[in-house]
Write a protein that holds these residues in place. Structure first.
Motif, PDB file in Angstrom:
ATOM      1  N   MET A   1       0.844  -1.165   0.000  1.00 15.79           N
ATOM      2  CA  MET A   1       0.000   0.000   0.000  1.00 15.79           C
ATOM      3  C   MET A   1       0.899   1.241   0.000  1.00 15.79           C
ATOM      4  N   PRO A   2       0.745   2.122  -0.945  1.00 15.11           N
ATOM      5  CA  PRO A   2       1.569   3.327  -0.993  1.00 15.11           C
ATOM      6  C   PRO A   2       1.203   4.300   0.129  1.00 15.11           C
ATOM      7  N   ALA A   3       2.146   5.128   0.497  1.00 18.82           N
ATOM      8  CA  ALA A   3       1.925   6.131   1.540  1.00 18.82           C
ATOM      9  C   ALA A   3       0.909   7.162   1.069  1.00 18.82           C
ATOM     10  N   LYS A   4       0.136   7.706   2.015  1.00 19.86           N
ATOM     11  CA  LYS A   4      -0.875   8.700   1.685  1.00 19.86           C
ATOM     12  C   LYS A   4      -0.388  10.123   1.921  1.00 19.86           C
ATOM     13  N   GLN A   9       5.343   8.549   4.408  1.00 23.15           N
ATOM     14  CA  GLN A   9       6.399   7.992   3.573  1.00 23.15           C
ATOM     15  C   GLN A   9       7.762   8.111   4.266  1.00 23.15           C
ATOM     16  N   MET A  10       8.005   9.226   4.922  1.00 30.43           N
ATOM     17  CA  MET A  10       9.262   9.416   5.641  1.00 30.43           C
ATOM     18  C   MET A  10       9.373   8.445   6.820  1.00 30.43           C
ATOM     19  N   ALA A  11       8.276   8.242   7.525  1.00 35.94           N
ATOM     20  CA  ALA A  11       8.270   7.307   8.652  1.00 35.94           C
ATOM     21  C   ALA A  11       8.542   5.886   8.163  1.00 35.94           C
ATOM     22  N   ALA A  12       7.929   5.518   7.041  1.00 38.92           N
ATOM     23  CA  ALA A  12       8.157   4.194   6.472  1.00 38.92           C
ATOM     24  C   ALA A  12       9.613   4.027   6.057  1.00 38.92           C
ATOM     25  N   GLY A  13      10.207   5.075   5.507  1.00 40.46           N
ATOM     26  CA  GLY A  13      11.615   5.030   5.110  1.00 40.46           C
ATOM     27  C   GLY A  13      12.534   4.836   6.303  1.00 40.46           C
ATOM     28  N   ALA A  48       7.395   3.236   1.327  1.00 46.83           N
ATOM     29  CA  ALA A  48       8.447   4.244   1.249  1.00 46.83           C
ATOM     30  C   ALA A  48       8.815   4.615  -0.185  1.00 46.83           C
ATOM     31  N   SER A  49       8.568   3.741  -1.134  1.00 44.02           N
ATOM     32  CA  SER A  49       9.015   3.985  -2.503  1.00 44.02           C
ATOM     33  C   SER A  49       7.981   4.675  -3.386  1.00 44.02           C
ATOM     34  N   ALA A  50       6.831   4.992  -2.861  1.00 40.13           N
ATOM     35  CA  ALA A  50       5.796   5.665  -3.654  1.00 40.13           C
ATOM     36  C   ALA A  50       6.265   7.047  -4.073  1.00 40.13           C
ATOM     37  N   LYS A  51       5.764   7.537  -5.175  1.00 43.98           N
ATOM     38  CA  LYS A  51       6.133   8.868  -5.650  1.00 43.98           C
ATOM     39  C   LYS A  51       5.530   9.926  -4.723  1.00 43.98           C
ATOM     40  N   GLN A  52       6.247  11.023  -4.536  1.00 46.63           N
ATOM     41  CA  GLN A  52       5.783  12.083  -3.640  1.00 46.63           C
ATOM     42  C   GLN A  52       4.914  13.118  -4.342  1.00 46.63           C
ATOM     43  N   LYS A  53       4.867  13.104  -5.639  1.00 43.53           N
ATOM     44  CA  LYS A  53       4.100  14.108  -6.368  1.00 43.53           C
ATOM     45  C   LYS A  53       2.636  14.094  -5.933  1.00 43.53           C
TER      46      LYS A  53
END
Length: 62
Positions: A1-4, A9-13, A48-53
């Motif tokens: 599941m990608p970060a929302k 995302q930073m926490a997952a990284g 963590a690897s999801a795009k940040q856009k």
């Protein structure tokens, strides 16, 4: 599941880095610590690897 959100995302990284031994698990706090304890490496990598856009800084709660 990608970060929302970027924060998620930073926490997952951070949790992923600890799982891989690049960071001490004892240094994790908050969401990163929770993710480290409850998710496996594959789940963390996907998040963590999801795009940040177009991601908000923080996920707003409705």
């Amino acid at each position: 599941m990608p970060a929302k959100s970027e924060a998620q995302q930073m926490a997952a990284g951070a949790a992923l880095a600890a799982k891989r031994g690049k960071k001490k698990a004892s240094e994790l706090e908050g969401a990163a610590k929770s993710m480290y304890d409850s998710m496996d490496e594959d789940e963390l990598e996907k998040m963590a690897s999801a795009k940040q856009k177009d991601k908000p800084k923080h996920n707003s709660k409705s």
